[in-house]
Design a protein around this motif. Structure first.
Motif, PDB file in Angstrom:
ATOM      1  N   LEU A  76     -57.138  47.981 166.292  1.00  0.00           N
ATOM      2  CA  LEU A  76     -56.266  46.815 166.296  1.00  0.00           C
ATOM      3  C   LEU A  76     -56.455  46.077 164.985  1.00  0.00           C
ATOM      4  O   LEU A  76     -57.542  45.593 164.680  1.00  0.00           O
ATOM      5  CB  LEU A  76     -56.621  45.909 167.486  1.00  0.00           C
ATOM      6  CG  LEU A  76     -55.817  44.617 167.628  1.00  0.00           C
ATOM      7  CD1 LEU A  76     -54.325  44.925 167.727  1.00  0.00           C
ATOM      8  CD2 LEU A  76     -56.279  43.852 168.864  1.00  0.00           C
ATOM      9  N   ARG A  77     -55.393  45.995 164.199  1.00  0.00           N
ATOM     10  CA  ARG A  77     -55.485  45.361 162.888  1.00  0.00           C
ATOM     11  C   ARG A  77     -55.094  43.887 162.970  1.00  0.00           C
ATOM     12  O   ARG A  77     -54.727  43.376 164.029  1.00  0.00           O
ATOM     13  CB  ARG A  77     -54.575  46.084 161.888  1.00  0.00           C
ATOM     14  CG  ARG A  77     -54.882  47.567 161.735  1.00  0.00           C
ATOM     15  CD  ARG A  77     -54.301  48.117 160.459  1.00  0.00           C
ATOM     16  NE  ARG A  77     -52.842  48.128 160.468  1.00  0.00           N
ATOM     17  CZ  ARG A  77     -52.099  48.376 159.388  1.00  0.00           C
ATOM     18  NH1 ARG A  77     -52.694  48.614 158.219  1.00  0.00           N
ATOM     19  NH2 ARG A  77     -50.771  48.399 159.459  1.00  0.00           N
ATOM     20  N   SER A  78     -55.172  43.200 161.827  1.00  0.00           N
ATOM     21  CA  SER A  78     -54.742  41.805 161.717  1.00  0.00           C
ATOM     22  C   SER A  78     -53.850  41.687 160.490  1.00  0.00           C
ATOM     23  O   SER A  78     -53.687  42.645 159.722  1.00  0.00           O
ATOM     24  CB  SER A  78     -55.950  40.883 161.571  1.00  0.00           C
ATOM     25  OG  SER A  78     -56.582  41.077 160.313  1.00  0.00           O
ATOM     26  N   SER A  79     -53.282  40.507 160.273  1.00  0.00           N
ATOM     27  CA  SER A  79     -52.401  40.323 159.120  1.00  0.00           C
ATOM     28  C   SER A  79     -53.134  40.567 157.804  1.00  0.00           C
ATOM     29  O   SER A  79     -52.509  40.937 156.802  1.00  0.00           O
ATOM     30  CB  SER A  79     -51.817  38.909 159.128  1.00  0.00           C
ATOM     31  OG  SER A  79     -52.850  37.936 159.050  1.00  0.00           O
ATOM     32  N   GLN A  84     -50.238  43.330 152.753  1.00  0.00           N
ATOM     33  CA  GLN A  84     -50.969  43.387 151.487  1.00  0.00           C
ATOM     34  C   GLN A  84     -50.054  43.360 150.267  1.00  0.00           C
ATOM     35  O   GLN A  84     -50.517  43.509 149.139  1.00  0.00           O
ATOM     36  CB  GLN A  84     -51.845  44.643 151.468  1.00  0.00           C
ATOM     37  CG  GLN A  84     -52.878  44.650 152.576  1.00  0.00           C
ATOM     38  CD  GLN A  84     -53.911  45.750 152.422  1.00  0.00           C
ATOM     39  OE1 GLN A  84     -53.720  46.677 151.641  1.00  0.00           O
ATOM     40  NE2 GLN A  84     -55.004  45.646 153.140  1.00  0.00           N
ATOM     41  N   GLY A  85     -48.770  43.170 150.476  1.00  0.00           N
ATOM     42  CA  GLY A  85     -47.840  43.122 149.355  1.00  0.00           C
ATOM     43  C   GLY A  85     -46.433  42.828 149.831  1.00  0.00           C
ATOM     44  O   GLY A  85     -46.200  42.550 151.015  1.00  0.00           O
ATOM     45  N   LYS A 157     -51.282  30.179 166.324  1.00  0.00           N
ATOM     46  CA  LYS A 157     -50.916  29.249 165.229  1.00  0.00           C
ATOM     47  C   LYS A 157     -51.531  29.648 163.891  1.00  0.00           C
ATOM     48  O   LYS A 157     -51.681  28.823 163.000  1.00  0.00           O
ATOM     49  CB  LYS A 157     -51.319  27.805 165.586  1.00  0.00           C
ATOM     50  CG  LYS A 157     -50.817  27.333 166.939  1.00  0.00           C
ATOM     51  CD  LYS A 157     -49.309  27.360 167.043  1.00  0.00           C
ATOM     52  CE  LYS A 157     -48.802  26.796 168.364  1.00  0.00           C
ATOM     53  NZ  LYS A 157     -49.063  27.645 169.524  1.00  0.00           N
ATOM     54  N   ASP A 158     -51.874  30.932 163.736  1.00  0.00           N
ATOM     55  CA  ASP A 158     -52.345  31.453 162.457  1.00  0.00           C
ATOM     56  C   ASP A 158     -51.204  32.060 161.657  1.00  0.00           C
ATOM     57  O   ASP A 158     -51.424  32.591 160.559  1.00  0.00           O
ATOM     58  CB  ASP A 158     -53.436  32.512 162.679  1.00  0.00           C
ATOM     59  CG  ASP A 158     -54.738  31.896 163.183  1.00  0.00           C
ATOM     60  OD1 ASP A 158     -55.118  30.840 162.650  1.00  0.00           O
ATOM     61  OD2 ASP A 158     -55.360  32.474 164.091  1.00  0.00           O
ATOM     62  N   ALA A 159     -50.002  32.021 162.205  1.00  0.00           N
ATOM     63  CA  ALA A 159     -48.831  32.568 161.524  1.00  0.00           C
ATOM     64  C   ALA A 159     -47.579  31.909 162.091  1.00  0.00           C
ATOM     65  O   ALA A 159     -47.604  31.287 163.153  1.00  0.00           O
ATOM     66  CB  ALA A 159     -48.762  34.088 161.706  1.00  0.00           C
ATOM     67  N   HIS A 176     -53.953  34.516 157.060  1.00  0.00           N
ATOM     68  CA  HIS A 176     -54.967  35.458 156.576  1.00  0.00           C
ATOM     69  C   HIS A 176     -54.382  36.676 155.859  1.00  0.00           C
ATOM     70  O   HIS A 176     -55.123  37.614 155.571  1.00  0.00           O
ATOM     71  CB  HIS A 176     -55.837  35.921 157.746  1.00  0.00           C
ATOM     72  CG  HIS A 176     -56.480  34.802 158.501  1.00  0.00           C
ATOM     73  ND1 HIS A 176     -57.433  33.985 157.936  1.00  0.00           N
ATOM     74  CD2 HIS A 176     -56.290  34.349 159.774  1.00  0.00           C
ATOM     75  CE1 HIS A 176     -57.817  33.083 158.825  1.00  0.00           C
ATOM     76  NE2 HIS A 176     -57.141  33.280 159.937  1.00  0.00           N
ATOM     77  N   GLU A 177     -53.089  36.698 155.579  1.00  0.00           N
ATOM     78  CA  GLU A 177     -52.507  37.857 154.908  1.00  0.00           C
ATOM     79  C   GLU A 177     -53.096  38.018 153.508  1.00  0.00           C
ATOM     80  O   GLU A 177     -53.496  37.045 152.862  1.00  0.00           O
ATOM     81  CB  GLU A 177     -50.986  37.717 154.826  1.00  0.00           C
ATOM     82  CG  GLU A 177     -50.512  36.549 153.987  1.00  0.00           C
ATOM     83  CD  GLU A 177     -49.000  36.410 154.000  1.00  0.00           C
ATOM     84  OE1 GLU A 177     -48.411  36.461 152.916  1.00  0.00           O
ATOM     85  OE2 GLU A 177     -48.424  36.254 155.095  1.00  0.00           O
TER      86      GLU A 177
END
Length: 211
Positions: A76-79, A84-85, A157-159, A176-177
């Motif tokens: 499970l990934r995150s932003s 990354q671009g 609320k992180d995005a 956090h991107e």
């Protein structure tokens, strides 16, 4: 003088079993659907409450039945690792704008997996219509588990999905991107070594993605 409140009658064992069995059946059916859609085990555990062992058992059952279970990734990934671009931010923006259009305002506070799964199908369909690029990053589609991870960041609320003041497009922005890029649509899209293949969307086409 208030009358004493009578004690609640205990739920009969047979009725408790019936309720438990109904919840179990619903969880299993939802797990089957999510496995076929490609969600990783960790997300299915969170959404259904089933154990990892139970989810894997259901996955094996599906495979024995001859049903395809897509497993692009087991993590499970995150932003931070998803975005990354410019290319990955465009992908995330298309997907999350679709999700919010389908799920509505409740998606700010909860994850609607039904709307998310439908949004992902629409996202894949849109990708088939987009111009090609000779840069690999533009062709790397997100997984449905990536979509869930981004939706969770909206809920926490992180995005958020924002409106660009310049081009008027809606785009996804995460705390956090791994990019300092704001609106990804304000730059030429789908770059290629053939300069004539670069695309810049007209403002009228950027305003809103609809299902």
């Amino acid at each position: 003088m208030n009358s004493p409140v009578p004690p609640r009658k205990p739920i009969p064992q047979q009725q408790r079993t019936s309720i438990s069995s109904k919840d179990e059946i619903e969880a299993v059916l939802r797990t089957r659907s999510m496995l076929i859609s490609g969600y990783v085990t960790q997300i299915i555990q969170i959404e259904t409450g089933l154990t990892q062992k139970r989810v894997r058992s259901i996955s094996h059952d599906l495979q024995r039945e001859g049903l395809f279970v897509e497993r692009r990734s087991r993590t499970l990934r995150s932003s931070k690792t998803i975005i990354q671009g410019q290319a990955s931010k465009v992908h995330a923006s298309i997907l999350m704008v679709l999700y919010q259009n389908l799920g509505g305002s409740p998606t700010i506070n909860t994850i609607n997996t039904t709307a998310l799964t439908k949004s992902y199908s629409l996202y894949l369909a849109i990708l088939q219509e987009l111009p090609e690029s000779d840069q690999k990053s533009w062709g790397e589609k997100l997984s449905i588990s990536d979509a869930w991870a981004l939706a969770r960041e909206i809920r926490t609320k992180d995005a958020a999905v924002l409106n660009c003041k310049s081009c008027k497009a809606e785009y996804f922005e995460a705390v956090h991107e791994s990019t300092n890029l704001d609106c990804p649509f304000c730059r030429p899209l789908f770059p290629s070594s053939m300069l004539s293949n670069q695309v810049e969307l007209p403002v009228s086409n950027r305003v809103e993605l609809t299902a």
